[in-house]
Motif scaffolding. Structure first.
Motif, PDB file in Angstrom:
ATOM      1  N   ILE A  34     -10.852  -4.172   0.579  1.00  0.00           N
ATOM      2  CA  ILE A  34     -10.663  -3.427   1.641  1.00  0.00           C
ATOM      3  C   ILE A  34     -11.378  -2.090   1.504  1.00  0.00           C
ATOM      4  O   ILE A  34     -12.006  -1.513   2.372  1.00  0.00           O
ATOM      5  N   ALA A  35     -11.435  -1.621   0.254  1.00  0.00           N
ATOM      6  CA  ALA A  35     -12.133  -0.472   0.012  1.00  0.00           C
ATOM      7  C   ALA A  35     -13.627  -0.379   0.161  1.00  0.00           C
ATOM      8  O   ALA A  35     -14.091   0.444   0.797  1.00  0.00           O
ATOM      9  N   GLN A  36     -13.863  -1.540   0.017  1.00  0.00           N
ATOM     10  CA  GLN A  36     -15.540  -1.817   0.264  1.00  0.00           C
ATOM     11  C   GLN A  36     -15.793  -1.756   1.694  1.00  0.00           C
ATOM     12  O   GLN A  36     -16.903  -1.222   2.202  1.00  0.00           O
ATOM     13  N   GLN A  37     -14.954  -2.196   2.624  1.00  0.00           N
ATOM     14  CA  GLN A  37     -15.085  -2.335   4.044  1.00  0.00           C
ATOM     15  C   GLN A  37     -14.910  -0.868   4.468  1.00  0.00           C
ATOM     16  O   GLN A  37     -15.757  -0.332   5.550  1.00  0.00           O
ATOM     17  N   MET A  38     -13.883  -0.318   4.191  1.00  0.00           N
ATOM     18  CA  MET A  38     -13.663   1.372   4.362  1.00  0.00           C
ATOM     19  C   MET A  38     -15.150   1.821   3.957  1.00  0.00           C
ATOM     20  O   MET A  38     -15.516   2.942   4.736  1.00  0.00           O
ATOM     21  N   GLN A  39     -15.548   1.900   2.913  1.00  0.00           N
ATOM     22  CA  GLN A  39     -16.905   2.549   2.530  1.00  0.00           C
ATOM     23  C   GLN A  39     -17.989   2.314   3.345  1.00  0.00           C
ATOM     24  O   GLN A  39     -18.847   3.062   3.652  1.00  0.00           O
ATOM     25  N   GLN A  40     -17.813   0.816   3.929  1.00  0.00           N
ATOM     26  CA  GLN A  40     -19.107   0.466   4.820  1.00  0.00           C
ATOM     27  C   GLN A  40     -18.591   0.893   6.332  1.00  0.00           C
ATOM     28  O   GLN A  40     -19.449   0.678   7.184  1.00  0.00           O
ATOM     29  N   LYS A  41     -17.578   1.645   6.508  1.00  0.00           N
ATOM     30  CA  LYS A  41     -17.154   2.151   7.756  1.00  0.00           C
ATOM     31  C   LYS A  41     -16.908   0.999   8.679  1.00  0.00           C
ATOM     32  O   LYS A  41     -17.316   0.966   9.778  1.00  0.00           O
ATOM     33  N   LYS A  42     -16.210  -0.166   8.152  1.00  0.00           N
ATOM     34  CA  LYS A  42     -16.003  -1.320   8.933  1.00  0.00           C
ATOM     35  C   LYS A  42     -14.363  -1.454   9.422  1.00  0.00           C
ATOM     36  O   LYS A  42     -14.150  -2.146  10.006  1.00  0.00           O
ATOM     37  N   LEU A  43     -13.583  -0.361   8.614  1.00  0.00           N
ATOM     38  CA  LEU A  43     -12.406  -0.132   8.883  1.00  0.00           C
ATOM     39  C   LEU A  43     -12.030   1.174   9.199  1.00  0.00           C
ATOM     40  O   LEU A  43     -11.399   1.810   8.532  1.00  0.00           O
ATOM     41  N   PRO A  44     -12.355   1.795  10.221  1.00  0.00           N
ATOM     42  CA  PRO A  44     -12.139   3.277  10.656  1.00  0.00           C
ATOM     43  C   PRO A  44     -10.911   3.459  11.132  1.00  0.00           C
ATOM     44  O   PRO A  44     -10.478   4.500  11.180  1.00  0.00           O
ATOM     45  N   MET A  45      -9.819   2.202  11.201  1.00  0.00           N
ATOM     46  CA  MET A  45      -8.556   2.407  11.716  1.00  0.00           C
ATOM     47  C   MET A  45      -7.834   2.791  10.423  1.00  0.00           C
ATOM     48  O   MET A  45      -6.658   2.919  10.506  1.00  0.00           O
ATOM     49  N   VAL A  46      -8.009   2.553   9.309  1.00  0.00           N
ATOM     50  CA  VAL A  46      -7.446   2.829   7.951  1.00  0.00           C
ATOM     51  C   VAL A  46      -7.968   4.011   7.436  1.00  0.00           C
ATOM     52  O   VAL A  46      -9.062   4.472   7.043  1.00  0.00           O
ATOM     53  N   GLU A  47      -6.828   4.829   7.047  1.00  0.00           N
ATOM     54  CA  GLU A  47      -7.113   5.986   6.648  1.00  0.00           C
ATOM     55  C   GLU A  47      -7.019   6.237   4.973  1.00  0.00           C
ATOM     56  O   GLU A  47      -7.588   6.767   4.371  1.00  0.00           O
ATOM     57  N   ASP A  48      -5.845   5.408   4.352  1.00  0.00           N
ATOM     58  CA  ASP A  48      -5.813   5.504   2.903  1.00  0.00           C
ATOM     59  C   ASP A  48      -5.141   4.010   2.448  1.00  0.00           C
ATOM     60  O   ASP A  48      -4.759   3.154   3.364  1.00  0.00           O
ATOM     61  N   LEU A  49      -5.578   3.687   1.274  1.00  0.00           N
ATOM     62  CA  LEU A  49      -5.179   2.774   0.423  1.00  0.00           C
ATOM     63  C   LEU A  49      -4.254   3.083  -0.782  1.00  0.00           C
ATOM     64  O   LEU A  49      -5.159   3.577  -1.527  1.00  0.00           O
ATOM     65  N   ARG A  50      -3.430   2.318  -1.062  1.00  0.00           N
ATOM     66  CA  ARG A  50      -2.673   2.672  -2.347  1.00  0.00           C
ATOM     67  C   ARG A  50      -2.066   1.365  -2.847  1.00  0.00           C
ATOM     68  O   ARG A  50      -1.659   0.672  -2.272  1.00  0.00           O
ATOM     69  N   ASP A  51      -2.148   1.177  -4.361  1.00  0.00           N
ATOM     70  CA  ASP A  51      -1.690   0.244  -5.187  1.00  0.00           C
ATOM     71  C   ASP A  51      -0.343   0.880  -5.779  1.00  0.00           C
ATOM     72  O   ASP A  51      -0.344   1.527  -6.702  1.00  0.00           O
ATOM     73  N   GLU A  52       0.918   0.408  -5.287  1.00  0.00           N
ATOM     74  CA  GLU A  52       2.212   0.969  -5.773  1.00  0.00           C
ATOM     75  C   GLU A  52       2.950   0.055  -6.732  1.00  0.00           C
ATOM     76  O   GLU A  52       3.970   0.028  -6.825  1.00  0.00           O
ATOM     77  N   SER A  53       2.144  -1.106  -7.163  1.00  0.00           N
ATOM     78  CA  SER A  53       2.954  -2.058  -7.850  1.00  0.00           C
ATOM     79  C   SER A  53       3.294  -1.580  -9.157  1.00  0.00           C
ATOM     80  O   SER A  53       2.738  -0.505  -9.740  1.00  0.00           O
ATOM     81  N   ASP A  54       4.722  -1.891  -9.724  1.00  0.00           N
ATOM     82  CA  ASP A  54       5.133  -1.599 -10.912  1.00  0.00           C
ATOM     83  C   ASP A  54       6.021  -2.800 -11.491  1.00  0.00           C
ATOM     84  O   ASP A  54       6.051  -3.703 -10.877  1.00  0.00           O
ATOM     85  N   HIS A  55       6.865  -2.334 -12.409  1.00  0.00           N
ATOM     86  CA  HIS A  55       7.588  -3.611 -13.091  1.00  0.00           C
ATOM     87  C   HIS A  55       8.564  -4.089 -12.113  1.00  0.00           C
ATOM     88  O   HIS A  55       8.824  -5.269 -11.879  1.00  0.00           O
ATOM     89  N   GLN A  56       9.391  -3.134 -11.114  1.00  0.00           N
ATOM     90  CA  GLN A  56      10.005  -3.658 -10.154  1.00  0.00           C
ATOM     91  C   GLN A  56       9.644  -4.224  -9.160  1.00  0.00           C
ATOM     92  O   GLN A  56      10.391  -5.124  -8.163  1.00  0.00           O
ATOM     93  N   ASN A  57       8.455  -3.795  -8.638  1.00  0.00           N
ATOM     94  CA  ASN A  57       7.966  -4.134  -7.577  1.00  0.00           C
ATOM     95  C   ASN A  57       6.405  -4.758  -8.167  1.00  0.00           C
ATOM     96  O   ASN A  57       5.428  -4.324  -7.881  1.00  0.00           O
ATOM     97  N   PRO A  58       6.248  -6.210  -8.342  1.00  0.00           N
ATOM     98  CA  PRO A  58       5.079  -6.481  -8.843  1.00  0.00           C
ATOM     99  C   PRO A  58       3.940  -6.534  -7.883  1.00  0.00           C
ATOM    100  O   PRO A  58       2.829  -6.481  -8.488  1.00  0.00           O
ATOM    101  N   THR A  59       4.029  -6.728  -6.767  1.00  0.00           N
ATOM    102  CA  THR A  59       3.090  -6.585  -5.758  1.00  0.00           C
ATOM    103  C   THR A  59       3.641  -5.595  -4.558  1.00  0.00           C
ATOM    104  O   THR A  59       4.709  -5.850  -3.955  1.00  0.00           O
ATOM    105  N   ARG A  60       2.904  -4.619  -4.588  1.00  0.00           N
ATOM    106  CA  ARG A  60       3.289  -3.608  -3.489  1.00  0.00           C
ATOM    107  C   ARG A  60       1.963  -2.616  -3.255  1.00  0.00           C
ATOM    108  O   ARG A  60       1.552  -1.651  -3.867  1.00  0.00           O
TER     109      ARG A  60
END
Length: 772
Positions: A299-325
């Motif tokens: 996803i970050a690569q598409q943002m760098q190539q300006k193929k996702l102008p509708m996305v402002e930010d991207l975060r990985d908030e995964s932790d022990h309680q939330n393995p995927t977030r």
């Protein structure tokens, strides 16, 4: 005698001295028999042997226990080491050492990786090994620690493979050096081949078996036991589809899943689960074997190539309680999250396809692809035989114990006599056998009885054990003789095991629409641009429509040829002198600050072809295409677009004819067409008189005599499309001739006529254009 021997020795010495220093003939030992084979026969046999080894002893699982040989040996070696679910963990190196040294003489790395796979809860639906330490992560499954650091033991679930191992249920075979015995298969209590699945690549074949849910598979087996003639449709009521370790959705339509189970081949599509939270998109579950960090990177690569102008930010908030977030922040609340996620499903690993190939080794020892019913039916045959062997083994043990108890009871009834014989006889065994009519086994059991067991209560215990074992023997005998009762035992055990080891489905089955990638041109900024084409075929794009392309700097020997105005998210279409059209995205063209780039570096026109012109606009925009032979037609711009570097033929030019620069048509009903020949003949008529078509030669625009055109004495010098009342500029050798609005009427006529002659002195024409 000694003298004679010495003489022989001296003679031999003299002979040696006489021949020393001379070349002796080489004598080879005679070989009793040498096997000679043609090279083709030998290589064929060697390859087939290797292929069968890879297929049967390495890559494919057995239908009975669903294990490959290395996995089976790891599980068995751990059970021999006492590493049950109730024991303490031991170093993995200990297990790997035992496996290699006793059963599997191969590389320790491959063996340990197979062990790790069975311990990873994100790889196995029901892990067989309980690991302690670093056993890898979903982001990087191969980031596990070395075997000298990790510890392991078997899980409770492994008991479905091991609990009946020592009960006469399996065939045993010698290990690689013949010093130990190892099981050929494990006596699986559930169809493990479907529960955890497996993948493998053999020689000429492969296997891809997805994991399934215990409760669903057990229910299907029970149904097939009760209704042997049940069809696949009935089994689908129980087995809905694969059940992967992750909670991602399976979006494959039910009809396709049914086709997979009918043929044993196909593919399953899984899609990540997401939800909206405070205007953000939160991904909570990823497809099987998909790395969260890899998705973030995509996803970050598409943002760098300006193929996702509708996305402002991207975060990985995964932790022990939330393995995927994974959190995706849209640029504004006007962004449609469904459309955005559909695009990401189509362009990233948030949606993934898994191959299904139910290929395994059957009970006959041969590999084949099974459909669902055949697989379950053959496994039930394996399970029924396993249960029969277990009961038979128990029956024989019970009979043997009853036989010993009969002897012990006879001894207790005559205890004084037995003691007297043992005290007085040197060999009491044969005397006991003769006196009480005992077998050797019974006599041996009496002699091994301890004094403490001679109490009166022991007789009561023996009689109680006899009664209990007699009832068990009768039950076992009755079960073994009845196919119905044997089937009932298998059924009850399947239900009990499903209750003990089963859990709820993790992968929900949801039918979704196919993911659609957002058109990249819709994501680009819609800025006005002007595409400039030079005579030598150099192209560039300038921002805006208000610049004059003739004022730009061109390379030496080159000059302006034609320009087209459009938007940065549109395609620029080019046409060459042979009538072939090509297209390139306008936003990828070089900037007009330099000289641009030659079109031949991006496209592959025919040898010797030159560039006739360029076009831009909306797909439904119209353009006039014409040749200097006097033929042409009107075409939609969308029909001229070509995604191939070699382009496509649109305008079929006659022999020696060349394509003229294309002219935009604003209003098909009102626009006029002016055509002028090199000898000064000009004709004006309505553009609608020409046909509209996607490709072809077109109709005659202006009558140019064929003989004169062949001798290159006359040809169409140019065409121009203009609105009614606009003046024209004719470029001649003498200079530019302006044809006013009123004078245009003098040249109007019917299509395909010769037209009217230009004023004297302006009859050596070079081109024509509309005066702005």
């Amino acid at each position: 005698m000694a003298k004679k021997t010495t003489g022989k020795g001296n003679g031999a010495t003299k002979k040696t001295r006489a021949t020393r220093g001379k070349a002796q003939p080489i004598t080879r030992p005679r070989v009793a028999s040498i096997e000679r084979l043609p090279l083709s026969t030998f290589t064929e046999k060697a390859y087939l042997d290797y292929s069968m080894y890879v297929i049967l002893d390495r890559a494919l699982p057995h239908i009975g226990d669903g294990l490959k040989p290395v996995q089976r040996r790891i599980i068995y070696a751990m059970s021999e080491l006492g590493l049950s679910a109730a024991s303490k963990h031991k170093k993995s190196a200990r297990t790997v050492g035992d496996v290699l040294g006793k059963f599997h003489p191969h590389g320790d790395t491959a063996c340990y990786e197979a062990m790790v796979l069975m311990a990873q809860p994100f790889s196995y639906r029901y892990p067989l090994i309980d690991g302690q330490g670093n056993w890898g992560s979903p982001d990087d499954p191969k980031s596990f620690a070395a075997m000298r650091y990790t510890e392991s033991r078997l899980t409770r679930f492994a008991q479905i493979l091991l609990s009946e191992l020592e009960q006469g249920t399996v065939e045993w075979a010698p290990n690689f050096d013949g010093t130990l015995q190892e099981p050929r298969t494990m006596p699986a209590r559930l169809p493990h081949v479907l529960l955890n699945g497996t993948t493998g690549i053999a020689v000429g074949m492969a296997t891809d078996i997805p994991p399934h849910n215990v409760r669903e598979v057990a229910a299907a087996c029970v149904h097939l036991l009760e209704e042997p003639d049940a069809g696949l449709k009935d089994l689908f009521k129980h087995i809905k589809g694969p059940d992967y370790p992750t909670e991602a959705e399976i979006i494959t339509p039910k009809s396709e899943i049914r086709a997979i189970y009918e043929t044993g081949n196909g593919s399953i599509r899984a899609r990540a689960r997401w939800e909206s939270e405070d205007g953000n998109i939160v991904i909570t579950a990823l497809p099987y074997q998909v790395s969260g960090s890899k998705v973030i990177e995509q996803i970050a690569q598409q943002m760098q190539q300006k193929k996702l102008p509708m996305v402002e930010d991207l975060r990985d908030e995964s932790d022990h309680q939330n393995p995927t977030r994974l959190v995706i922040v849209p640029r504004s609340n006007r962004i449609d999250p469904v459309e955005l996620m559909s695009h990401l499903f189509a362009t990233t690993d948030l949606e993934r396809s898994y191959r299904v190939n139910l290929n395994m080794i059957g009970l006959d020892g041969r590999p084949r692809v099974y459909n669902l019913k055949e697989l379950l039916k053959e496994w039930l045959k394996f399970r029924t035989e396993t249960v029969r062997r277990r009961l038979q083994h128990r029956f024989e043990r019970v009979e043997a114990r009853l036989h010993i108890l009969d002897g012990l009871l006879a001894a207790f009834l005559n205890l004084d006599e037995v003691i007297r014989i043992i005290r007085r006889e040197d060999e009491p065994k044969p005397v006991l056998m003769k006196r009480f009519k005992l077998t050797e086994i019974q006599a041996e059991a009496i002699l091994e009885t301890r004094l403490r067991h001679l109490a009166k209560l022991e007789e009561m215990k023996i009689r109680g054990e006899q009664d209990e074992l007699t009832r068990e023997r009768q039950h076992l005998e009755k079960t073994l003789k009845s196919a119905r009762l044997l089937k009932q035992v298998v059924r009850d055990e399947l239900i009990a095991d499903a209750h003990e080891y089963g859990d709820a489905r993790r992968s929900p089955l949801v039918e979704r629409e196919a993911a659609q990638q957002i058109d990249q041109t819709a994501l680009l900024p819609t800025e006005p641009v002007t595409v400039i084409l030079s005579e030598k075929g150099w192209v560039r794009a300038a921002k805006g429509h208000d610049m004059d392309p003739r004022t730009l700097d061109y390379k030496a020997g080159d000059k302006f040829h034609q320009a087209a105005r459009g938007k940065s998210n549109q395609l620029a279409v080019f046409i060459d002198s042979t009538g072939r059209t090509y297209s390139l995205p306008a936003h990828k063209l070089p900037s007009a600050r330099g000289h641009g780039e030659p079109l031949s570096s991006s496209l592959n026109p025919p040898p010797g072809a030159t560039w006739a012109g360029t076009m831009m606009g909306a797909p439904e925009d119209l353009y006039l295409l014409a040749t200097n032979a006097g033929y042409g037609f009107v075409a939609k711009l969308e029909d001229l677009v070509s995604n191939k570097k070699a382009g496509k033929t649109v305008l079929k030019a006659t022999k020696d004819a060349k394509v003229l620069p294309p002219q935009p048509v604003s209003d098909l009903k009102k626009d006029l067409l002016a055509a002028v020949t090199s000898t000064g003949q000009m004709l004006v008529f309505k553009v609608k008189d020409l046909p509209q078509m996607p490709r072809g030669k077109g109709n005659r625009i202006l009558n140019v005599p064929t003989a004169k055109f062949a001798k290159r004495e006359e040809a169409v010098a140019g065409v121009a499309v203009f609105g009614e009342g606009k003046p024209l500029v004719v470029h001649t050798a003498k200079g530019d001739l302006t044809v006013s609005r009123e004078e245009v009427e003098l040249y109007e006529g019917e299509r395909a006529q010769r037209g009217s002659r230009l004023p004297k002195g302006y009859q050596e024409v070079q081109g024509i254009e509309v005066k702005e």
